[in-house]
Design a protein around this motif. Structure first.
Motif, short mmCIF file in Angstrom:
data_model
loop_
_atom_site.label_atom_id
_atom_site.label_comp_id
_atom_site.label_asym_id
_atom_site.label_seq_id
_atom_site.Cartn_x
_atom_site.Cartn_y
_atom_site.Cartn_z
N TYR A 3 0.85 -1.19 0.00
CA TYR A 3 0.00 0.00 0.00
C TYR A 3 0.88 1.23 0.00
O TYR A 3 2.01 1.20 0.46
CB TYR A 3 -0.96 -0.03 1.19
CG TYR A 3 -2.10 -0.99 0.91
CD1 TYR A 3 -3.30 -0.53 0.38
CD2 TYR A 3 -1.95 -2.35 1.10
CE1 TYR A 3 -4.32 -1.40 0.07
CE2 TYR A 3 -2.97 -3.24 0.79
CZ TYR A 3 -4.15 -2.76 0.27
OH TYR A 3 -5.15 -3.62 -0.06
N VAL A 4 0.34 2.32 -0.54
CA VAL A 4 1.10 3.53 -0.77
C VAL A 4 0.29 4.73 -0.26
O VAL A 4 -0.90 4.83 -0.51
CB VAL A 4 1.36 3.72 -2.29
CG1 VAL A 4 2.10 4.99 -2.57
CG2 VAL A 4 2.09 2.53 -2.86
N THR A 6 -0.53 8.52 -0.71
CA THR A 6 -0.48 9.40 -1.87
C THR A 6 -0.68 10.87 -1.49
O THR A 6 -0.80 11.21 -0.31
CB THR A 6 -1.55 8.98 -2.89
OG1 THR A 6 -2.85 9.09 -2.28
CG2 THR A 6 -1.33 7.55 -3.37
N GLU A 7 -0.73 11.70 -2.50
CA GLU A 7 -0.75 13.16 -2.35
C GLU A 7 -1.80 13.70 -1.38
O GLU A 7 -1.54 14.69 -0.69
CB GLU A 7 -0.95 13.79 -3.73
CG GLU A 7 -0.97 15.29 -3.73
CD GLU A 7 -1.02 15.88 -5.13
OE1 GLU A 7 -0.49 16.98 -5.31
OE2 GLU A 7 -1.60 15.24 -6.02
N LYS A 56 -3.58 3.84 -1.15
CA LYS A 56 -3.99 3.07 -2.32
C LYS A 56 -3.09 1.85 -2.46
O LYS A 56 -1.91 1.88 -2.09
CB LYS A 56 -3.84 3.92 -3.60
CG LYS A 56 -4.55 5.25 -3.57
CD LYS A 56 -6.04 5.08 -3.63
CE LYS A 56 -6.73 6.44 -3.63
NZ LYS A 56 -8.14 6.36 -3.43
N ASP A 58 -0.60 -0.48 -4.50
CA ASP A 58 0.36 -0.10 -5.54
C ASP A 58 0.02 -0.69 -6.91
O ASP A 58 0.70 -0.40 -7.89
CB ASP A 58 1.79 -0.43 -5.13
CG ASP A 58 2.09 -1.91 -5.14
OD1 ASP A 58 1.17 -2.73 -5.25
OD2 ASP A 58 3.28 -2.27 -5.01
N GLU A 60 -2.69 0.06 -8.45
CA GLU A 60 -3.42 1.09 -9.19
C GLU A 60 -2.45 1.80 -10.12
O GLU A 60 -1.31 2.11 -9.74
CB GLU A 60 -4.06 2.10 -8.24
CG GLU A 60 -5.30 1.60 -7.57
CD GLU A 60 -6.11 2.69 -6.90
OE1 GLU A 60 -5.90 3.89 -7.20
OE2 GLU A 60 -6.94 2.34 -6.06
N LEU A 63 0.85 5.30 -9.84
CA LEU A 63 1.36 5.53 -8.48
C LEU A 63 2.86 5.35 -8.36
O LEU A 63 3.40 5.34 -7.25
CB LEU A 63 0.65 4.60 -7.48
CG LEU A 63 -0.84 4.84 -7.30
CD1 LEU A 63 -1.39 3.85 -6.28
CD2 LEU A 63 -1.13 6.27 -6.86
N GLU A 64 3.57 5.23 -9.46
CA GLU A 64 5.01 4.99 -9.42
C GLU A 64 5.75 6.06 -8.61
O GLU A 64 6.62 5.75 -7.81
CB GLU A 64 5.58 4.91 -10.84
CG GLU A 64 5.07 3.74 -11.65
CD GLU A 64 3.68 3.97 -12.26
OE1 GLU A 64 3.07 2.98 -12.69
OE2 GLU A 64 3.20 5.12 -12.30
N TRP A 66 4.62 7.89 -6.20
CA TRP A 66 4.31 7.76 -4.78
C TRP A 66 4.94 6.53 -4.15
O TRP A 66 5.34 6.56 -2.99
CB TRP A 66 2.79 7.83 -4.56
CG TRP A 66 2.36 9.22 -4.82
CD1 TRP A 66 1.74 9.72 -5.93
CD2 TRP A 66 2.64 10.36 -3.99
NE1 TRP A 66 1.60 11.08 -5.82
CE2 TRP A 66 2.14 11.50 -4.65
CE3 TRP A 66 3.26 10.52 -2.76
CZ2 TRP A 66 2.24 12.77 -4.10
CZ3 TRP A 66 3.36 11.78 -2.20
CH2 TRP A 66 2.84 12.89 -2.88
#
Length: 112
Positions: A3-4, A6-7, A56, A58, A60, A63-64, A66
């Motif tokens: 999981y990442v 994000t912004e 999210k 990874d 998706e 998302l690279e 992030w």
């Protein structure tokens, strides 16, 4: 898969995710959190807990950037395992476009 963060976490920094993480893979920056991709066990319990919907999988697309930010900063930011209060103005920034360019800070947070 991992999981990442994000912004949309930038300047929101809700910590509901930290409280439910069974492996303590969150790291605290000045104005956002990141997930250490090698520590994340892909359980997914953090994703629905984020009020800003900033976490999210990874898998998706797009998302690279992030994934790299999370991997890089989790090496230098302090670990966070206990929920703290979100910034008082977090709701004002939730969903705002262009937060990375305007507000991103590479500075570490306090951690536990």
């Amino acid at each position: 898969m991992t999981y990442v963060v994000t912004e949309n976490c930038i300047k929101c920094k809700y910590m509901d995710c930290v409280e439910v993480c069974p492996v303590d893979c969150f790291y605290e920056g000045d104005n956002m959190l990141v997930i250490h991709p090698d520590e994340c066990i892909d359980c997914g319990v953090c994703e629905p807990e984020c009020p800003a919907e900033a976490i999210k999988p990874d898998t998706e697309p797009g998302l690279e950037q992030w994934l790299k930010i999370n991997a890089d900063l989790s090496k230098s930011w302090p670990n966070i395992t206990q929920k703290k209060d979100a910034p008082a103005d977090a709701k004002e920034y939730d969903g705002m476009a262009g937060k990375y360019e305007k507000f991103f800070s590479p500075e570490p947070g306090e951690g536990d």
